[in-house]
Design an enzyme around this catalytic site. Structure first.
Site, PDB file in Angstrom:
ATOM      1  N   HIS A  52       9.806  -1.331   5.965  1.00 23.98           N
ATOM      2  CA  HIS A  52       9.717  -1.535   4.525  1.00 23.98           C
ATOM      3  C   HIS A  52       8.385  -1.049   3.968  1.00 23.98           C
ATOM      4  CE1 HIS A  52      11.196  -3.433   0.855  1.00 23.98           C
ATOM      5  NE2 HIS A  52       9.991  -3.922   0.662  1.00 23.98           N
ATOM      6  N   LYS A  94       9.612   3.883 -11.826  1.00 24.96           N
ATOM      7  CA  LYS A  94       9.890   3.768 -10.395  1.00 24.96           C
ATOM      8  C   LYS A  94      11.138   2.923 -10.201  1.00 24.96           C
ATOM      9  CE  LYS A  94       7.760   2.539  -5.954  1.00 24.96           C
ATOM     10  NZ  LYS A  94       6.645   1.836  -5.293  1.00 24.96           N
ATOM     11  N   HIS A  98      15.798  -4.597  -3.632  1.00 26.22           N
ATOM     12  CA  HIS A  98      15.603  -5.989  -3.199  1.00 26.22           C
ATOM     13  C   HIS A  98      16.924  -6.460  -2.598  1.00 26.22           C
ATOM     14  CE1 HIS A  98      12.720  -9.533  -3.929  1.00 26.22           C
ATOM     15  NE2 HIS A  98      12.098  -8.591  -3.263  1.00 26.22           N
ATOM     16  N   SER A 322       4.558 -14.803  -2.372  1.00 26.47           N
ATOM     17  CA  SER A 322       4.643 -15.522  -3.642  1.00 26.47           C
ATOM     18  C   SER A 322       4.476 -14.536  -4.788  1.00 26.47           C
ATOM     19  CB  SER A 322       3.557 -16.600  -3.713  1.00 26.47           C
ATOM     20  OG  SER A 322       3.794 -17.612  -2.750  1.00 26.47           O
TER      21      SER A 322
END
Length: 743
Positions: A52, A94, A98, A322
């Site tokens: 990733h 961009k 997810h 977070s």
């Protein structure tokens, strides 16, 4: 390095494998350090070397994509790409994925996907003005992981997550696409796109510089959500993955709105050297990437990081994902000025370190050194693989030309297609999004492309997102080219010339040679189309390991494209607007039904070769459409794509309920052919001669086939006729998705 925390776990190759590293990568890390890494160092390295973050399986191919052009100010390598659109304005955009988080926890996964892509844009100094989403779901009636109707739950959660986050931040969702296919039963895709605008001299980059400059942490406190999310996103799902405890971030769109405004004000102050949002891998990626780009080092004191809950150790603080957090490098002596800006917006700010000139990351926690790492070795020199490739064993079978059944009752076939979730109206989804907030939206969801006004100029911006995964499954090279060509065609239908594209390349496990072959071929196809059509790739994302229990998704190289309209006085729409307009068909049909919606949705056949992409023909068609739009000779322009001419005509009738009466030199089955480089336009009768002459000059086949009017879709074909009430078709189309969702 000898200073370590005594309570950190013992590091060995077995622990490294549990963190997602291979044995070879772990040995390489030991060699780089000259010692066994600490627990925190292992976590940092495993995150930075995850698929990733590092793109270790895709870099060798991504280099082939053209990324330069006369108007490109920033290509791949920053948070987002930047293109000059004139009048002192630039656009920043961009697309990101997810996928894994949204499958595990659909609402928060989709919401934080939107939040992350927004931060990528405003981190560059641009104000976000639009988002789009490309959503790929499985069969709505198929059980997932043994739970009936879970796909409906996923659809509901993802759509609400996308809508709630963007709506609360106040960014219009203006377009995108939603698809349904059984290949996504175990692995849905959520691709989020964001576009921002800025003055040319206001762009900022995430490049740490100036030894001694302080590093500031700004925004929400750090918790345990999303720890090792980057590693999770770099793994395939197993049989029970959907039941695991969520490693998904929790978003707060109201905090994001405040962070957005505070960041833009801080950037205007002149006190910021660099800024990076804490996205995948959190504080690890943001700090290491900024230092890597600047060729600098850094010192961090993690005990100064604001925490949401007590008890977090350095490993967790470095890897937490977070949300709504930013990392700033301030100009030395200006940190107090920046702190006042953030505090004025009610944001927590803490100085957690400083830039150094060592090229190393020295990380401390409560005074003890927990990591001392060479930055370049973990970023620029991360492992890169050229995976083995092999043509799929069943490729010949996939591409075998099937027998194409005749449609028989054309009206019934068309009704059936329009009644599927795939081709039915997506209004149930888009009405949950605010598409008009900020008052820039000229055309929102439902057309060929969204159109925004660029206030203070005569210019308009057009946005679209396109891909046909079935084409890419049957032939990834042609399918990827088609995605680029269709995106350009959609922009041309509203009179826009493309200035750049971003992509989100969604594929299965790259360690499978057949998947690696699909990826390679798709990138080749994008590169070929972009070079031929002169469209630079300015940003993008790669999402691999999208498979469950060995079952991969179809190759899904989503293309997000942005274009500029020189004058917004009259923008064509995709529906018929004036009774009496003449309908002109642009392009010739080649009777191409391989991979078509007609075969797949009506006859259960997903086979054959997809339509051949003629890039020269696409370029000529796009030039013609842009010229006619600029000369205000068009009322309607709608490209022919999935579902063929029959679906294109039906969709054009739905906008105002106007029918058409056409005579077409086609066999019935050709109504469902998906030959590319075609469009349907409607023009005032007085413009027909000029339009046909211009088409001839540009060598675009053009035929006047009839007129707009009445309430029926009436077609006279070679040996057949069809007449269907528009309202009847519209009712089937409008209710298709709600019915499939059980509403």
């Amino acid at each position: 390095m000898t200073e370590v925390l005594l309570d950190e776990p013992q590091v060995d190759v077995a622990l490294a494998k549990r963190q997602g590293m291979t044995a070879e990568e772990y040995e390489h890390l030991v060699m780089v350090l000259g010692r066994t890494p600490t627990y925190t160092e292992l976590g940092v390295a495993s995150a930075l070397w995850s698929e990733h973050c590092s793109y270790k399986s895709s870099k060798v191919y991504l280099r082939e994509l053209p990324s330069e052009g006369p108007y490109v100010l920033q290509g791949p390598g920053e948070n987002a790409g930047v293109v000059d659109v004139g009048n002192g304005w630039v656009v920043v955009f961009k697309m990101e994925s997810h996928n894994h988080p949204s499958y595990i926890e659909p609402y928060q996964g989709a919401a934080t996907g939107v939040g992350g892509i927004l931060r990528d844009v405003f981190t560059m100094g641009a104000r976000p003005v639009a988002v789009m989403d490309s959503l790929f779901f499985g069969s709505l009636d198929a059980p997932t992981d043994g739970r009936p109707s879970r796909m409906r739950h996923l659809v509901d959660g993802v759509v609400r997550g996308v809508g709630d986050y963007a709506n609360c931040v106040g960014i219009p969702n203006v377009g995108g696409e939603t698809r349904f296919h059984s290949c996504y039963d175990g692995n849905i895709l959520v691709n989020a796109f964001a576009l921002g605008i800025a003055r040319r001299d206001a762009i900022h980059k995430a490049k740490a510089a100036g030894p001694g400059n302080p590093i500031l942490y700004v925004g929400s406190r750090t918790g345990r959500d999303g720890i090792h999310g980057a590693t999770m996103a770099s793994e395939a799902f197993g049989e029970q993955s959907a039941h695991k405890l969520p490693t998904v971030q929790v978003g707060d769109p109201f905090a994001e709105k405040v962070l957005l405004e505070a960041t833009l004000q801080a950037l205007r102050s002149g006190a910021v050297v660099a800024v990076q949002d804490m996205g995948a891998a959190g504080l690890t990626s943001s700090s290491f990437e900024m230092a890597s780009r600047g060729g600098t080092g850094m010192e961090l004191e993690l005990s100064r990081v604001p925490l949401r809950e007590p008890g977090l150790g350095p490993f967790e603080i470095m890897l937490s994902e977070s949300q709504e957090r930013m990392l700033f490098v301030a100009r030395r002596g200006k940190e107090e000025e920046l702190s006042r800006i953030f505090q004025r917006w009610g944001l927590e700010v803490a100085e957690i370190g400083r830039v150094t000139g060592t090229g190393r990351a020295e990380v401390r926690f409560r005074g003890a050194r927990v990591a001392d790492l060479p930055i370049a070795a973990l970023t620029d020199e991360a492992p890169v693989y050229r995976r083995p490739v092999r043509e799929p064993r069943d490729l010949v079978q996939r591409q075998w030309q099937p027998q194409v059944p005749e449609p028989g009752d054309i009206g019934a076939a068309l009704r059936s297609l329009l009644g599927t979730p795939e081709l039915g109206s997506k209004e149930w989804i888009t009405r949950q999004y605010d598409s008009t907030v900020r008052t820039n939206t000229i055309l929102g969801p439902g057309g060929d492309a969204a159109v925004l006004r660029l206030k203070g100029s005569p210019l308009g911006l057009a946005l679209t997102s396109d891909v046909n995964p079935v084409y890419c499954f049957l032939d990834p090279f042609q399918g990827a080219m088609q995605a680029v060509a269709e995106a350009m065609r959609n922009l041309a239908c509203v009179g826009a010339e493309p200035v750049g594209l971003t992509d989100c390349l969604n594929f299965g496990n790259p360690e499978n040679p057949e998947i690696s072959w699909e990826f390679r071929e798709a990138v080749h196809g994008i590169a070929r189309a972009c070079r031929a059509l002169d469209i630079p790739v300015i940003s993008g994302n790669v999402s691999l390991y999208n498979e469950t229990a060995g079952q991969s998704i179809h190759p899904t190289p989503t293309i997000g494209m942005v274009g500029v309209i020189p004058d917004l006085v009259q923008v064509p729409v995709s529906w018929f607007t004036e009774a009496g307009d003449r309908v002109i068909l642009l392009g010739d049909d080649q009777r191409e039904l391989g991979g078509s919606a007609y075969l797949r949705l009506l006859h259960g056949i997903e086979q054959g070769r997809p339509p051949v992409v003629d890039l020269d023909a696409e370029a000529r068609l796009a030039e013609l459409l842009r010229y006619l739009a600029f000369e205000r000779q068009l009322h309607t322009a709608h490209d022919v794509s999935e579902g063929g001419l029959a679906v294109t005509l039906a969709e054009a009738c739905f906008g105002r309920g106007l029918g058409v009466e056409l005579e077409l030199p086609l066999e019935p089955v050709q109504l469902f052919s998906e030959t590319q480089a075609r469009a349907v336009i409607a023009v005032p009768p007085r413009q027909v001669k000029a339009v046909l002459e211009t088409a001839a000059e540009l060598k675009v086949p053009a035929r006047d086939v009839g007129k707009v009017g009445g309430g029926r879709l009436q077609l006279k074909l070679s040996g057949a006729k069809v007449a269907v009430e528009v309202e009847e078709l519209r009712r089937v189309w409008a209710t298709a998705l709600p019915r499939a969702l059980g509403m």
